[in-house]
Every structure is written in structure tokens, then in C-alpha cells.
Design a protein around this motif. Structure first.
Motif, PDB file in Angstrom:
ATOM      1  N   ILE A   1      -0.501   4.650   3.808  1.00  8.90           N
ATOM      2  CA  ILE A   1      -0.803   3.503   2.959  1.00  8.90           C
ATOM      3  C   ILE A   1      -0.843   2.452   3.918  1.00  8.90           C
ATOM      4  N   VAL A   2      -1.857   1.518   3.434  1.00  7.37           N
ATOM      5  CA  VAL A   2      -2.130   0.213   4.205  1.00  7.37           C
ATOM      6  C   VAL A   2      -1.646  -0.971   3.273  1.00  7.37           C
ATOM      7  N   PHE A   3      -1.043  -2.014   3.972  1.00 11.64           N
ATOM      8  CA  PHE A   3      -0.572  -3.137   3.341  1.00 11.64           C
ATOM      9  C   PHE A   3      -0.943  -4.252   3.984  1.00 11.64           C
ATOM     10  N   ILE A   4      -2.161  -5.027   3.626  1.00 15.55           N
ATOM     11  CA  ILE A   4      -2.831  -6.149   4.482  1.00 15.55           C
ATOM     12  C   ILE A   4      -3.140  -7.488   3.673  1.00 15.55           C
ATOM     13  N   ASP A   5      -3.263  -8.357   4.305  1.00 15.50           N
ATOM     14  CA  ASP A   5      -3.579  -9.717   3.930  1.00 15.50           C
ATOM     15  C   ASP A   5      -5.240  -9.604   3.734  1.00 15.50           C
ATOM     16  N   CYS A   6      -5.410 -10.004   2.327  1.00 15.17           N
ATOM     17  CA  CYS A   6      -6.834  -9.858   1.985  1.00 15.17           C
ATOM     18  C   CYS A   6      -7.677 -11.100   2.588  1.00 15.17           C
ATOM     19  N   THR A   7      -6.965 -11.998   2.967  1.00 14.98           N
ATOM     20  CA  THR A   7      -7.509 -13.423   3.470  1.00 14.98           C
ATOM     21  C   THR A   7      -8.520 -13.306   4.723  1.00 14.98           C
ATOM     22  N   GLN A   8      -7.983 -11.781   5.527  1.00 10.38           N
ATOM     23  CA  GLN A   8      -8.341 -11.574   6.787  1.00 10.38           C
ATOM     24  C   GLN A   8      -9.628 -10.568   6.696  1.00 10.38           C
ATOM     25  N   TYR A   9     -10.645 -10.390   7.538  1.00 11.92           N
ATOM     26  CA  TYR A   9     -11.841  -9.556   7.323  1.00 11.92           C
ATOM     27  C   TYR A   9     -11.011  -8.122   7.338  1.00 11.92           C
ATOM     28  N   HIS A  10     -11.643  -7.243   6.445  1.00  7.97           N
ATOM     29  CA  HIS A  10     -11.254  -5.870   6.618  1.00  7.97           C
ATOM     30  C   HIS A  10     -12.476  -5.080   6.047  1.00  7.97           C
TER      31      HIS A  10
ATOM     32  N   ARG B   1      -4.554  -5.089  -5.790  1.00 14.42           N
ATOM     33  CA  ARG B   1      -4.585  -6.420  -5.052  1.00 14.42           C
ATOM     34  C   ARG B   1      -3.934  -7.122  -5.891  1.00 14.42           C
ATOM     35  N   PHE B   2      -2.718  -7.877  -5.331  1.00 13.70           N
ATOM     36  CA  PHE B   2      -1.927  -8.590  -5.918  1.00 13.70           C
ATOM     37  C   PHE B   2      -1.394 -10.148  -5.140  1.00 13.70           C
ATOM     38  N   ASP B   3      -0.475 -10.959  -5.672  1.00 15.35           N
ATOM     39  CA  ASP B   3       0.039 -12.001  -5.197  1.00 15.35           C
ATOM     40  C   ASP B   3       1.201 -12.465  -5.774  1.00 15.35           C
ATOM     41  N   GLY B   4       1.963 -13.594  -5.666  1.00 18.10           N
ATOM     42  CA  GLY B   4       3.040 -13.956  -6.448  1.00 18.10           C
ATOM     43  C   GLY B   4       4.178 -14.597  -5.216  1.00 18.10           C
ATOM     44  N   SER B   5       5.089 -15.102  -5.700  1.00 17.25           N
ATOM     45  CA  SER B   5       6.083 -15.960  -4.901  1.00 17.25           C
ATOM     46  C   SER B   5       6.680 -14.972  -3.721  1.00 17.25           C
ATOM     47  N   ALA B   6       6.688 -13.666  -4.116  1.00 20.03           N
ATOM     48  CA  ALA B   6       7.428 -12.956  -2.908  1.00 20.03           C
ATOM     49  C   ALA B   6       6.401 -11.815  -2.270  1.00 20.03           C
TER      50      ALA B   6
ATOM     51  N   TYR C   1       7.324 -10.109   1.442  1.00 19.16           N
ATOM     52  CA  TYR C   1       7.179  -8.579   1.604  1.00 19.16           C
ATOM     53  C   TYR C   1       6.307  -8.247   2.755  1.00 19.16           C
ATOM     54  N   HIS C   2       4.880  -8.698   2.600  1.00 20.08           N
ATOM     55  CA  HIS C   2       4.073  -8.401   3.529  1.00 20.08           C
ATOM     56  C   HIS C   2       4.399  -8.769   5.005  1.00 20.08           C
ATOM     57  N   ASP C   3       5.033 -10.137   5.068  1.00 20.23           N
ATOM     58  CA  ASP C   3       5.327 -10.349   6.584  1.00 20.23           C
ATOM     59  C   ASP C   3       6.610  -9.579   6.859  1.00 20.23           C
ATOM     60  N   TYR C   4       7.375  -9.076   5.908  1.00 19.12           N
ATOM     61  CA  TYR C   4       8.581  -8.321   6.590  1.00 19.12           C
ATOM     62  C   TYR C   4       8.126  -7.073   6.757  1.00 19.12           C
ATOM     63  N   ILE C   5       7.488  -6.315   6.040  1.00 18.22           N
ATOM     64  CA  ILE C   5       6.702  -5.018   6.515  1.00 18.22           C
ATOM     65  C   ILE C   5       5.974  -4.997   7.738  1.00 18.22           C
ATOM     66  N   ASN C   6       5.326  -5.995   7.925  1.00 13.47           N
ATOM     67  CA  ASN C   6       4.352  -5.988   8.987  1.00 13.47           C
ATOM     68  C   ASN C   6       4.823  -7.079  10.349  1.00 13.47           C
ATOM     69  N   ARG C   7       6.148  -7.103  10.106  1.00 16.33           N
ATOM     70  CA  ARG C   7       6.787  -7.930  11.308  1.00 16.33           C
ATOM     71  C   ARG C   7       6.564  -7.577  12.518  1.00 16.33           C
ATOM     72  N   ASP C   8       6.407  -6.247  12.821  1.00 15.81           N
ATOM     73  CA  ASP C   8       6.085  -6.068  14.287  1.00 15.81           C
ATOM     74  C   ASP C   8       4.531  -5.617  14.603  1.00 15.81           C
TER      75      ASP C   8
ATOM     76  N   LEU D   1       9.095   0.893   0.264  1.00  9.13           N
ATOM     77  CA  LEU D   1       8.359   0.789   1.408  1.00  9.13           C
ATOM     78  C   LEU D   1       8.928  -0.202   2.768  1.00  9.13           C
ATOM     79  N   ALA D   2       9.409  -1.026   2.413  1.00  5.17           N
ATOM     80  CA  ALA D   2      10.219  -1.914   3.290  1.00  5.17           C
ATOM     81  C   ALA D   2      11.336  -1.432   3.756  1.00  5.17           C
ATOM     82  N   VAL D   3      12.110  -0.710   3.138  1.00  7.05           N
ATOM     83  CA  VAL D   3      13.221  -0.219   3.746  1.00  7.05           C
ATOM     84  C   VAL D   3      13.069   1.285   4.278  1.00  7.05           C
TER      85      VAL D   3
END
Length: 289
Positions: free
Chosen positions: A84-93, A108-113, A117-124, A170-172
């Protein structure tokens, strides 16, 4: 056929069984933790590829058959079944089929949460994630695709719930898997130092002092745990900030170069072009037309 749009380029060399839907997010949907821009199942044949410079939202992509090649934040990875890849679409890929066939499900989705989730899952740092139950995940994504087509007033609520289930699991699972492979204290200190001081004239020796390691030992250990060398990570942080300033301000490229820590504007231009496939000026023009 190769298609070129303002923000992306792609070749849809796909099977007839492929499907996709562009969701028309209602006001209700956009008020929820998650709402979908588009989702689908792609059977990508040999010549299929996509290059994206900027799109709104985040992308969740699950490989279900075959293999693909995915490039993001300067790293290129091979994706196999269950990856699985989970990325920020505003960055080149960019991504493409590896071999003759690659099947993936995407949302491809968005929303207040979504960013939380993106920042938590990719925190490291970004990395390829693993799916614990590929059949269950594929079923959930398939349900989301169907819900995007549903006229039911409750569909946005069910979509948000389904995405919450996928991302929470996925986060857990990511957190648990990293408990046995946490960053060492020295690497964590080095990473935090770069995150806080990227806009300054930081050297490898400065980062090494913050981590209490020798430059050589830090470089080797940092790359083993983060995936890139300290200097490459520093460059990524500067480019990420430069990209955001290009999209959200009218600052000149020279001023942005100074703001994010590049010693010379030509270094920014060259690094940006290597990472995004175009100059900063072209990137800004491409996203504001």
C-alpha cells in the motif's frame, strides 16, 4: 495513448475490466471526516504510467495483482501484492506497470481527518505499507467505488465510515510494526534537528553533533533507518516547503530559495527539476492556469 493535462501526464494502457468513478462530493460529503474525489480498479498493462505534479487530496493505492513501480519524495519502490502507498497528492509522484500487468485499487480523497491520518501514518517518513488482509481491503475499496455511484443520501456517510475503517486499521498496524523497528535515539534526534533547522545553512557536521554521532556513522545509520541519507532528507524538506510556497504565495523563486535554506537559487532550480521534472516557475504556471 499519452494524455497531457496541466497537472499530470499518463498513458491509460489498461484492460477492459478496469473501472473508475469521479465522485461529485456534496456539501454533506465535504463536511465529513473523509470524502472521495475519485476511486477505481485498474488493470494496468505494460505501457501504463502516470506522472502527477499536483492534485488535491491524498492517495491510497493497494496492489492486488502483479507489480508496479512507484516514485515519491525521491524514492522509487517496487510494489507487490498487498503493498500500500499512502501519499500527499500535492507532491510530485509517478508510477507505472512493472512487467506485463499490474492491478491496483485506488482512492483519492480529502476531508477534515485525511491529513491527520496521513501525517500520523507517515510520521517517521514515507514508506511502502503492508496490508494485513488484502481480500478485506479490496472488498472495502470496492464498496467505496460502488457507494460513489449510489444516489442514496446516506452514501457519503458510509464512504466516510469505510475510509475511517481502512485508515484506522492501517494506522494501528503501522504503529505496531514500527514498535519493533523504531528509529534509534540518534537518528530521531538528527531527523528532528533537520525538521527544525532546514531553512538554515545546515551541514552534515551540524546534524551529526545534534545526534552525538560521527558524520560517517550518522550517514550510514540514518540511511538504513530513514531510507535516504541526511543530506537527501534535508533537501526533501526544503523542496517540500518550496513547493508549498510556490502554490500559496507570490514570492519570487529567489526569495523562496532564501526562505527554505538553499545557498543558491540555481541549486533550488536544479534540485526541483530533478524531483518534479520541471522548474519551479513551470510548476507554478502549471498549477495556476
Amino acid at each position: 495513448m499519452i494524455v497531457r493535462e496541466p497537472n499530470r501526464e499518463y498513458n491509460l494502457d489498461i484492460t477492459d475490466e478496469s473501472c473508475g468513478v469521479i465522485a461529485n462530493a456534496s456539501a454533506l460529503a465535504r463536511s465529513l471526516p473523509f470524502f472521495v474525489y475519485c476511486a477505481g480498479q485498474i488493470g494496468a498493462k505494460k505501457e501504463c504510467y502516470t506522472k502527477t505534479w499536483y492534485l488535491d487530496g491524498v492517495l491510497l493505492l493497494v496492489t492486488t495483482r502483479g507489480q508496479g513501480r512507484f516514485t515519491y519524495q525521491g524514492k522509487t519502490c517496487v510494489l507487490g501484492v498487498g503493498d500500500i502507498v499512502f501519499i500527499d497528492c500535492t507532491q510530485y509522484h509517478e508510477y507505472c506497470t512493472l512487467g506485463d500487468f499490474w492491478e491496483n485499487y485506488y482512492i483519492r480523497f480529502d476531508g477534515s481527518a485525511a491529513r491527520t491520518y496521513h501525517d500520523y501514518i507517515n510520521r517517521d517518513g514515507w514508506r511502502v505499507l503492508s496490508c494485513n488482509d488484502i481480500k478485506a481491503t479490496r472488498k472495502l475499496v470496492g464498496e467505496i467505488i460502488n457507494l460513489c455511484l449510489s444516489p442514496d443520501d446516506h452514501a457519503p456517510l458510509e464512504i466516510s465510515l469505510a475510509l475511517s475503517r481502512i485508515l484506522t486499521e492501517l494506522a494501528v498496524s503501522t504503529h505496531r510494526s514500527m514498535e519493533t523497528s523504531e528509529l534509534s535515539p540518534a537518528v530521531r534526534q538528527a531527523k528532528e534537528f533537520i525538521d527544525q533547522h532546514y531553512a538554515e545553512q545546515v551541514t552534515l557536521e551540524d546534524i551529526a553533533r545534534a545526534s552525538l554521532l560521527s558524520p560517517y556513522h550518522l550517514s550510514r545509520t540514518f540511511k538504513a533507518q530513514i531510507g535516504v541519507a541526511p543530506h537527501a532528507y534535508l533537501n526533501q524538506r526544503r523542496l517540500d516547503k518550496a513547493r508549498r510556497l510556490l502554490l500559496t504565495t507570490q514570492m519570487t523563486v529567489q526569495d523562496i530559495s532564501d526562505r527554505v535554506g538553499f545557498s543558491n537559487v540555481n541549486i533550488l532550480i536544479r534540485s526541483f527539476k530533478n524531483a518534479a521534472g520541471m522548474t519551479p516557475t513551470a510548476f507554478r504556471s502549471k498549477n495556476f492556469y
